[in-house]
Design an enzyme around this catalytic site. Structure first.
Site, PDB file in Angstrom:
ATOM      1  N   SER A 215       9.643 -45.748 -99.379  1.00  0.00           N
ATOM      2  CA  SER A 215       9.891 -46.696-100.462  1.00  0.00           C
ATOM      3  C   SER A 215      11.173 -46.300-101.189  1.00  0.00           C
ATOM      4  CB  SER A 215       8.680 -46.754-101.401  1.00  0.00           C
ATOM      5  OG  SER A 215       8.802 -47.813-102.313  1.00  0.00           O
ATOM      6  N   GLU A 342       3.031 -54.061 -95.923  1.00  0.00           N
ATOM      7  CA  GLU A 342       3.789 -53.576 -97.072  1.00  0.00           C
ATOM      8  C   GLU A 342       3.160 -54.000 -98.403  1.00  0.00           C
ATOM      9  OE1 GLU A 342       5.942 -51.295 -96.986  1.00  0.00           O
ATOM     10  OE2 GLU A 342       6.939 -51.337 -95.041  1.00  0.00           O
ATOM     11  N   HIS A 435       1.864 -50.834 -98.013  1.00  0.00           N
ATOM     12  CA  HIS A 435       2.993 -50.030 -98.454  1.00  0.00           C
ATOM     13  C   HIS A 435       2.521 -48.640 -98.865  1.00  0.00           C
ATOM     14  CE1 HIS A 435       7.092 -49.618 -99.966  1.00  0.00           C
ATOM     15  NE2 HIS A 435       6.654 -49.204-101.138  1.00  0.00           N
TER      16      HIS A 435
END
Length: 522
Positions: A215, A342, A435
């Protein structure tokens, strides 16, 4: 650096002999029970568990507010480093304020199987997620013990300045602020310099360092690849779900800095008051300045802006992923990928969803392109479900393909592409391959991350595959291992992507057409 000329008062002769022995004579066959290592700034002791030594909260720098990092103060005697240090100042809902410290956050953590043993293990340098705003290196899911034990690598993680303290551009107010827009990333460079100077004493190889992050951490890896000061400090890179495009430029960041000074009611003559303004007050002033200029970013936005790194032609040459990186990193092998879902609020909890119902919702997004979307989805994922149609990632994967294409075309260094499609069964699989799911899998931290991964056989299988690939890439620049099908370097023509699932497979350009349609519809 201060040199020790005698043992600190109160140390016994026996303790002194033990320390001297551990600094000079410990070998891989006889490691100290309580390891002691001499760093550039003083002696430190750590702890040991299951043959893995850890040193936590080790200082690598110090800095005044808005100023670049500099060397920390040296110390005498042996400092114990068995607990994580304070984290960067930030506003979140999960960290108590007493866990943060603006002046003591500059620390690294190290896990290794050997100290002072003369070995040169590959080094993996982890950058935490949280955008450039929040996060810390003490997340249990990125604990380095298991990865260090499994791969015989040295794992390093780092805390650095974030948000307004890391990326407020005050350069319009004097040369002393020339670096203020990027000091958070200059902290990371300082930590990598610490690795170069010290990691050999922890059994690591300073000539084989892999930077990796997820990320915002992946975005930091990409940023390092465009920072001249970072050149030569790392040799391979892994970017996990980090390809959102940072759109801040010097014009925008300068405008934000000027607006902040105005909102604070200050002038160039008394701007020093910003150095002592309470952090939360500074954040409030900063948010008002953003509202007046570039706006406040909402989670899920396709671009990154606000208090983030800024290209200045000196510290940062360009933003990463636009579509690739600065030429200074052309020789860096790259492993890059995303997860299937995600940040999408998935539909996997809707067990009775029909394709007709999914199509009706899709029409609100794709309009007259909906039939084409479903057709391309079927080509990419022949075994799709109605829930899948509503749950695919539209943010990271399209940018990752564009970046991989551009990177592979500009360099002879290998690029390896992956996609995690394994869906966690936690919460009955309602979140899918979400995610951050790749963090505990890549670290092989199934037990510490079981609230995300579960401890099923499939979870362990995927974790073993991913962590082995990450370790092999760190060692050699090639992630292949016997549990995976042959994985070739990526090119636009072959589109070769490793699909990490309970049964891994290689797919070639399987979702390019789908992602191009998604990207053109946003």
């Amino acid at each position: 650096m201060k040199k020790m000329t005698k043992m600190t008062t109160g140390f016994s002769l026996i303790a002194g002999l033990i320390i001297g022995f551990c600094l000079t004579a410990c070998t891989s066959t006889q490691q100290p029970k309580k390891p002691v290592v001499k760093t550039s700034y003083g002696l430190i002791s750590g702890s040991v568990e299951d043959g893995v030594y850890s040193f936590k909260g080790v200082p690598y720098a110090q800095a005044e507010r808005f100023m670049p990092p500099r060397a920390p103060e040296a110390w005498e005697g042996v400092r114990e480093h068995t607990q994580f240090g304070p984290i960067a100042m930030q506003v979140n809902s999960w960290t108590p304020e007493d866990a943060m410290d603006e002046h003591k956050l500059f620390t690294v953590n190290v896990w290794t199987q050997g100290v002072n043993d003369g070995k040169k293990r590959p080094v993996m340098f982890w950058l935490h997620g949280g955008g450039f705003s929040v996060g810390a290196s003490d997340d249990p899911m990125s604990d380095g013990k298991i990865l260090a034990e499994k791969g015989d690598i040295v794992l390093v993680s780092v805390n650095h300045r974030l948000n307004i303290l890391g990326f407020l551009d005050l350069s319009a107010f004097g040369e002393q602020y020339a670096n203020s827009a990027n000091v958070g990333m200059l902290d990371v460079v300082a930590a990598l310099q610490w690795v170069q100077q010290n990691i050999q004493r922890f059994g690591g190889d300073p000539e084989n360092v892999t930077v990796f992050g997820e990320s915002g951490g992946g975005g930091k890896v990409g940023t390092l690849m465009s920072m001249p000061a970072a050149k030569g400090l790392f040799h391979k890179a892994i970017i996990q779900s980090g390809t959102l495009i940072n759109v801040m430029n010097k014009e925008k960041s300068t405008a934000v800095g000027k607006a902040l000074v105005e909102v604070a009611g200050l002038t160039p003559e008394n701007i020093q008051q910003l150095h002592t303004m309470p952090y939360k007050q500074l954040v409030e002033v900063g948010n008002k300045a953003l509202e007046k200029t570039v706006g406040l970013r909402k989670p899920g936005t396709t671009t990154v802006f606000g208090f983030v790194p800024v290209p200045d032609g000196v510290n940062l040459l360009q933003q990463p992923f636009t579509p690739t990186f600065a030429g200074i990193s052309k020789d860096i092998p790259l492993l890059i990928g995303t997860t299937l879902n995600e940040l999408v609020q998935t539909a996997y909890g809707e067990k009775n969803l029909t394709e007709a119902e999914a199509k009706q919702r899709l029409q609100k997004i794709y309009g007259d392109k909906t039939d084409a979307y479903i057709q391309r989805f079927a080509e990419a994922y022949p075994d799709y479900s109605p829930q899948d149609l509503l749950s695919i990632d539209p943010l990271f994967r399209p940018n990752t393909i564009v970046t991989a294409d551009a990177r592979a075309a500009e360099t002879t260094a290998p690029v390896y592409s992956y996609l995690l499609t394994w869906k966690s069964p936690v919460e009955a699989g309602s979140k899918g391959s979400f995610h951050g799911l790749d963090v505990p899998l890549a670290f092989n931290n199934i037990e510490l991350g079981k609230h995300w991964t579960s401890t099923t056989d499939d979870a362990r299988t995927v974790a073993e595959m991913m962590s082995s690939a990450w370790i092999n890439f760190a060692k050699t620049g090639n992630p292949n291992h016997k549990a995976l099908p042959q994985w070739r370097p990526y090119s636009r023509a072959n589109g070769e992507t490793m699909i990490f699932d309970a049964e891994p497979k290689i797919r070639s350009n399987h979702d390019r057409n789908l992602m191009e349609l998604i990207q053109s519809s946003r």
